[in-house]
Design a protein around this motif. Structure first.
Motif, PDB file in Angstrom:
ATOM      1  N   ILE A  89      10.631  -9.354  22.472  1.00  0.00           N
ATOM      2  CA  ILE A  89      10.589  -8.248  21.515  1.00  0.00           C
ATOM      3  C   ILE A  89      11.537  -7.179  22.044  1.00  0.00           C
ATOM      4  O   ILE A  89      11.353  -6.653  23.145  1.00  0.00           O
ATOM      5  N   SER A  90      12.563  -6.844  21.249  1.00  0.00           N
ATOM      6  CA  SER A  90      13.603  -5.950  21.763  1.00  0.00           C
ATOM      7  C   SER A  90      13.526  -4.539  21.208  1.00  0.00           C
ATOM      8  O   SER A  90      14.182  -3.630  21.713  1.00  0.00           O
ATOM      9  N   ASP A  91      12.742  -4.329  20.150  1.00  0.00           N
ATOM     10  CA  ASP A  91      12.644  -2.990  19.571  1.00  0.00           C
ATOM     11  C   ASP A  91      11.407  -2.944  18.687  1.00  0.00           C
ATOM     12  O   ASP A  91      11.026  -3.957  18.083  1.00  0.00           O
ATOM     13  N   VAL A  92      10.786  -1.791  18.620  1.00  0.00           N
ATOM     14  CA  VAL A  92       9.590  -1.629  17.783  1.00  0.00           C
ATOM     15  C   VAL A  92       9.715  -0.316  17.025  1.00  0.00           C
ATOM     16  O   VAL A  92      10.027   0.726  17.615  1.00  0.00           O
ATOM     17  N   ALA A  93       9.456  -0.368  15.711  1.00  0.00           N
ATOM     18  CA  ALA A  93       9.504   0.854  14.900  1.00  0.00           C
ATOM     19  C   ALA A  93       8.131   1.532  14.919  1.00  0.00           C
ATOM     20  O   ALA A  93       7.130   0.936  15.333  1.00  0.00           O
ATOM     21  N   ASP A  94       8.106   2.779  14.440  1.00  0.00           N
ATOM     22  CA  ASP A  94       6.851   3.525  14.372  1.00  0.00           C
ATOM     23  C   ASP A  94       6.131   3.294  13.052  1.00  0.00           C
ATOM     24  O   ASP A  94       5.134   3.963  12.776  1.00  0.00           O
ATOM     25  N   SER A  95       6.661   2.406  12.247  1.00  0.00           N
ATOM     26  CA  SER A  95       6.068   2.193  10.920  1.00  0.00           C
ATOM     27  C   SER A  95       6.264   0.737  10.512  1.00  0.00           C
ATOM     28  O   SER A  95       6.874  -0.042  11.234  1.00  0.00           O
ATOM     29  N   PHE A  96       5.737   0.418   9.319  1.00  0.00           N
ATOM     30  CA  PHE A  96       5.823  -0.963   8.848  1.00  0.00           C
ATOM     31  C   PHE A  96       7.220  -1.297   8.352  1.00  0.00           C
ATOM     32  O   PHE A  96       7.912  -0.543   7.823  1.00  0.00           O
ATOM     33  N   ASP A 147       0.860  -1.172   0.000  1.00  0.00           N
ATOM     34  CA  ASP A 147       0.000   0.000   0.000  1.00  0.00           C
ATOM     35  C   ASP A 147       0.902   1.229   0.000  1.00  0.00           C
ATOM     36  O   ASP A 147       1.683   1.432   0.934  1.00  0.00           O
ATOM     37  N   GLN A 148       0.793   2.031  -1.050  1.00  0.00           N
ATOM     38  CA  GLN A 148       1.747   3.134  -1.223  1.00  0.00           C
ATOM     39  C   GLN A 148       1.522   4.272  -0.242  1.00  0.00           C
ATOM     40  O   GLN A 148       2.413   5.084  -0.026  1.00  0.00           O
ATOM     41  N   VAL A 149       0.345   4.326   0.341  1.00  0.00           N
ATOM     42  CA  VAL A 149       0.064   5.398   1.305  1.00  0.00           C
ATOM     43  C   VAL A 149       0.395   4.928   2.718  1.00  0.00           C
ATOM     44  O   VAL A 149       1.149   5.562   3.454  1.00  0.00           O
ATOM     45  N   GLN A 150      -0.171   3.790   3.099  1.00  0.00           N
ATOM     46  CA  GLN A 150       0.037   3.279   4.456  1.00  0.00           C
ATOM     47  C   GLN A 150       1.418   2.613   4.623  1.00  0.00           C
ATOM     48  O   GLN A 150       1.894   2.469   5.743  1.00  0.00           O
ATOM     49  N   LYS A 151       1.998   2.174   3.519  1.00  0.00           N
ATOM     50  CA  LYS A 151       3.352   1.576   3.478  1.00  0.00           C
ATOM     51  C   LYS A 151       3.418   0.120   3.931  1.00  0.00           C
ATOM     52  O   LYS A 151       4.509  -0.441   4.014  1.00  0.00           O
TER      53      LYS A 151
END
Lengths: 493, 459
Positions: free
Chosen positions: B452-459, B183-187
């Protein structure tokens, strides 16, 4: 051109035939000679003694906006190879997106040969083995459980022809080498300390580089001493602290979080099913704040680097340009093929010329966007000692053990061989098992000190993997000592 | 059997080596490869490669030398030169401090059961048409773009030595399709992956149906950023295969085991190292895998148990390691394995698995896995395609990119349930030469206490 006249004549005839068949562009790479040699001594035993020789052609044609590629080692079947490439282009044109366009370029006639004094392939094997054996003996020690010394040589002669009339002959000559010592710590964990043949960017790429004791052998005592310090050390406690990357680790940081995300094919989404995409979008070129004002990343033409090759695999001469200037993203790594698409998607001209990044790993691989010499310019924050003196709570990290990066290169996790704790401006002790992690833009925005020319070293990467079908490529990274503020380090469990 | 022209040349080269008194091994590899690469919902590249390679190795006492040729095999003189180069390389090499094991073809092999001419010559037009059907059907639903690749081809491997008159030959076809919907908008990115041994094993409609299973969850819900800490994770096939590869690499290579660098090094055979729900085998007879019948020391490959119901059973020895440590080679002088993670008793379908999981993360793909600490089996890697948040047994939201950093022993000791159904997961490497490799893994694996050692703010 000093190549097989039969191949040359056939190739010219076929290029003309492709234009007559409706192609807008076609090119050929003929590998007249592609030699590789790998030598590995492990605990004194010659465990790898490998020599490879390759010869063949790779053909690329552009028809109806689509690219077709074919390769063969059978030099009696060159016309058939062109036919397969043409058929592939015609099939690809059935499902066309943004039409591929090579743009226009003036024909180039050129020759490139890297500087070297001693061709490694002309040096007798016993002489090479004697050198490696001598280094291996120096690594032998009661504190060392296992040791490895390796050398890797490459030599290629490549003829490039395209339908625009460009004809280039170039040689590739590379020398890679490394040494590693290993021992278990009191927890039973295998620890290691290593050194890879690097340079200050000058000099030449022949066997004489490796044979120079000051370039290679001199490091044996240091890595043994540092291994014994690692083995006796505590593990790095988790926490946030400043991180000072030596070039041995900094080059991989740059490779993974500046080099790969700035490859235009990744930016345009052509690597999604395998290597991944990029957090950078075409419209961000020229405006994205990638890091602090201290960050200047540049594609350099460095004499003594495997990322310097004269002309890329589209015939474009190498040239220098900034990727990131004072922290702002200003350009990307690209070839001719995707420029029009990038500019169309950005809605303005964001990339005006090829970055000479089209590279193929062999005659049977198609050129793709690759790193060349992605370097960080040295800064004005002094020597390593100056940076240490300016640090209250930090660690100095060197040489990768593991690396893992998110699919869009936005977050990363690296493990290193060694950490030196810095407290109140001085080194206090060594830690083992150091790791650090972060998010690319946040991390580079925390760059607050960049070392001077004395801290800058050029590291060679002999095995950068990318593409489908996959290719292994050689690149170079010149990197100074860099300090990043408040980075998450160590493992909680 | 190998094309007579080339086979006769190689047999002639072997006879010549014998006359010269050389101990020589000849390993021939030929591939016909074809690939289409998609990008921006179009074919970005279409390739075809026909390549022949010959590895010649010569052994004299404790010295070994080799020579590899990538070129059309066309004359005896060419092979004679390759042999002479390998012999020269051997003469000039260093003697090892152990006796190398010379290759012997244990028994003749002529295996073409895995060859399908239709897959070998599957045209780029056929591939384009299937991809076009998927794209035309799904693209109008959103701001979607498609990328991916589809590689098909054949591989021939032929091995013989001067030690005896046996020949080992294998020809097979393989294919791997990966289609990525972005999805080009949501990524966010969804992927469907197919492994094939023969042409026509899947259709556009099947691929569309797989995408449509996940699309509503991604289309209707924002991304979810999970917490750092220990969580229940439902792994899918690609992630399981990645964990198995790491497990074997970090724990079951004889060299690493002998040198104390493996996470199993402090264990003895018979120790319980994993949950009793974990059984790992290298099994060329499993129908999911590509089934490599011999290794490149001439050893016949047979099922080789590594872990049985959590009990540490064996490690693998290539001939070089075996020679150095006084062990027997186990048929692992090769690049392509046939790893099998045994199935369990859990439900076969994913919907029931999610119901069983309750509250968990579904992570079917792991990206860029690495072992920062093989001695403790610590690995790291991030989630990628198709990852979901599961609440009360149902998928409720797509998951932002999340990093797992944990140890193999911890993950494989905290197995809650294993699917009863196996799937073939293509793990083929195309780094140097075409090497078809697949794993047989459970359709899912449910584990507790995964870090879980790290989480990003995006996909």
């Amino acid at each position: 051109m000093n190549t097989s006249s039969t191949v040359e004549k056939t190739v010219r005839t076929q290029l003309k035939r492709m234009l007559e068949a409706g192609c807008s562009f076609a090119d050929v790479r003929f590998y007249d000679e592609d030699r590789t040699e790998r030598l590995v001594l492990y605990d004194g035993n010659l465990e790898v003694n490998y020599q490879r020789w390759e010869k063949g052609i790779g053909v690329r044609v552009l028809k109806n906006g689509a690219i077709g590629f074919a390769a063969t080692a059978d030099l009696n079947a060159i016309p058939e190879c062109f036919d397969r490439a043409l058929a592939n282009a015609e099939a690809a044109a059935q499902l066309l997106g943004f039409p591929k366009d090579m743009g226009s370029a003036e024909p180039v006639s050129g020759k490139y040969q890297p500087r070297f004094q001693q061709d490694p392939f002309a040096v007798p094997l016993p002489e090479k083995l004697n050198l490696l054996k001598r280094v291996d003996e120096k690594l032998r020690d009661n504190t060392v459980e296992h040791r490895m010394v390796s050398a890797h040589f490459q030599k290629r002669r490549i003829f490039y022809y395209n339908s625009e009339g460009t004809e280039i002959e170039r040689w590739v000559m590379n020398t890679f080498a490394g040494m590693t010592v290993m021992a278990r710590d009191r927890d039973g964990k295998a620890q290691r300390r290593s050194y890879e043949l690097d340079s200050d960017g000058t000099g030449s790429r022949g066997f004489e580089w490796l044979a120079n004791p000051q370039a290679f052998e001199v490091h044996t005592e240091r890595i043994k001493r540092e291994l014994s310090e690692i083995v006796a050390a505590e593990a790095l406690p988790p926490g946030r602290r400043d991180v000072i990357l030596l070039p041995g680790q900094g080059h991989l940081q740059v490779h993974e979080t500046i080099g790969h995300p700035l490859e235009l094919d990744r930016i345009l989404g052509y690597e999604l099913s395998f290597a991944g995409g990029s957090h950078v979008k075409p419209e961000m070129i020229g405006t994205l704040r990638y890091g602090s004002e201290k960050l200047n990343a540049k594609v350099m033409v460095v004499e003594n680097s495997p990322g310097t090759f004269g002309y890329d695999d589209e015939g474009t001469p190498q040239h220098e340009y900034y990727l990131i200037k004072n922290g702002i993203l200003v350009n990307v790594l690209c070839c001719r093929l995707d420029l029009a698409e990038a500019n169309a998607k950005a809605g303005r001209v964001v990339v005006s010329q090829s970055g000479a990044s089209a590279r193929a790993a062999g005659f049977y691989k198609t050129p793709i966007d690759r790193m060349t010499n992605v370097c960080i310019e040295w800064g004005s924050d002094g020597t390593l000692e100056d940076i240490i003196r300016a640090t209250e709570n930090g660690v100095i990290l060197d040489m990768p053990v593991s690396w893992s990066i998110g699919s869009n290169r936005e977050h990363f996790h690296f493990g290193c061989e060694i950490a030196w704790e810095v407290r109140d401006g001085r080194i206090t002790r060594v830690f083992k098992n150091p790791t650090y992690q972060g998010h690319t833009l946040e991390f580079y925005n925390s760059l607050d000190m960049v070392g001077d020319r004395s801290t800058w070293r050029l590291f060679q990467v002999a095995n950068c993997g990318k593409g489908e079908p996959n290719q292994i490529m050689e690149v170079g990274h010149g990197v100074p000592v860099m300090r990043f503020k408040n980075v998450l380090t160590g493992e909680g469990r | 059997m190998l094309e007579p022209r080339i086979r006769n040349l190689l047999l002639e080269a072997r006879d010549y080596a014998r006359k010269q008194g050389l101990n020589a091994e000849f390993s021939f590899h030929r591939e016909r490869s074809s690939l289409i690469r998609l990008g921006n919902s179009a074919i970005a590249l279409s390739t075809a490669e026909e390549l022949s390679r010959l590895d010649v190795s010569v052994q004299e006492g404790r010295r070994v030398g080799s020579w590899t040729l990538t070129a059309d095999i066309s004359s005896f003189d060419q092979l004679k030169e390759a042999l002479n180069r390998a012999a020269e390389n051997c003469r000039n090499s260093l003697a090892k401090d152990y006796e190398p094991i010379f290759g012997v073809v244990e028994e003749p092999v002529d295996d073409t059961a895995g060859f399908d001419p239709a897959l070998e010559t599957l045209s780029p037009v056929t591939k384009s048409e299937l991809c076009a059907r998927v794209i035309r059907h799904l693209k109008p639903r959103g701001s979607y773009d498609f990328s991916g690749s589809w590689s098909t081809g054949s591989t021939e491997m032929y091995y013989l030595t001067t030690a005896n008159d046996h020949e080992a030959y294998r020809k097979l076809t393989d294919g791997r399709l990966v289609l990525v919907l972005k999805d080009q908008v949501q990524k966010w990115e969804l992927a469907v992956e197919k492994t094939q041994k023969r042409a026509g094993e899947f259709s556009a409609e099947e691929i569309i149906a797989e995408f449509e299973t996940l699309l509503p969850i991604y289309e209707q819900n924002p991304g979810y950023k999970t917490e750092i800490g220990n969580q229940r994770v439902l792994f899918g096939p690609q992630a399981i295969a990645q964990l198995v590869s790491l497990c074997v690499w970090g724990g079951f290579f004889g060299r690493a085991y002998e040198e104390g660098r493996a996470f199993t090094s402090r264990n003895r055979f018979g120790d319980k190292i994993f949950s009793e729900m974990v059984t790992l085998t290298d099994d060329p007879s499993n129908p999911d895998v590509f089934g490599m019948p011999f290794d490149f020391n001439g050893k016949r490959r047979r099922p080789f148990l590594l872990v049985k119901n959590g009990i540490f059973t064996n490690v693998t020895y290539d001939s070089q390691t075996a020679a150095k440590y006084g062990k027997q080679p186990t048929g692992h002088d090769l690049n392509n394995w046939d790893l099998v993670f045994g199935t369990g008793t859990g439900p076969a379908d994913l919907k029931s698995a999610m119901a069983l999981a309750g509250n968990a993360l579904y992570i079917p793909h792991l990206h860029y896995v690495h072992l920062p600490d093989p001695t403790r089996g610590i690995f790291t890697g991030s989630s990628r395609f198709n990852a979901l948040l599961i609440r009360d047994g149902r998928p409720v939201a797509p998951l932002f990119s999340s990093r797992i950093t944990d140890s193999i022993p911890n993950v494989f000791n905290n197995v809650v349930a294993v699917a009863a159904r196996s799937v073939a997961q293509n793990e083929s490497s195309t780094y140097e030469r075409r090497t078809p490799e697949a794993q047989s893994v459970p359709a899912w694996l449910l584990c507790d206490q995964v870090r879980i050692s790290d989480v990003a703010d995006s996909f």
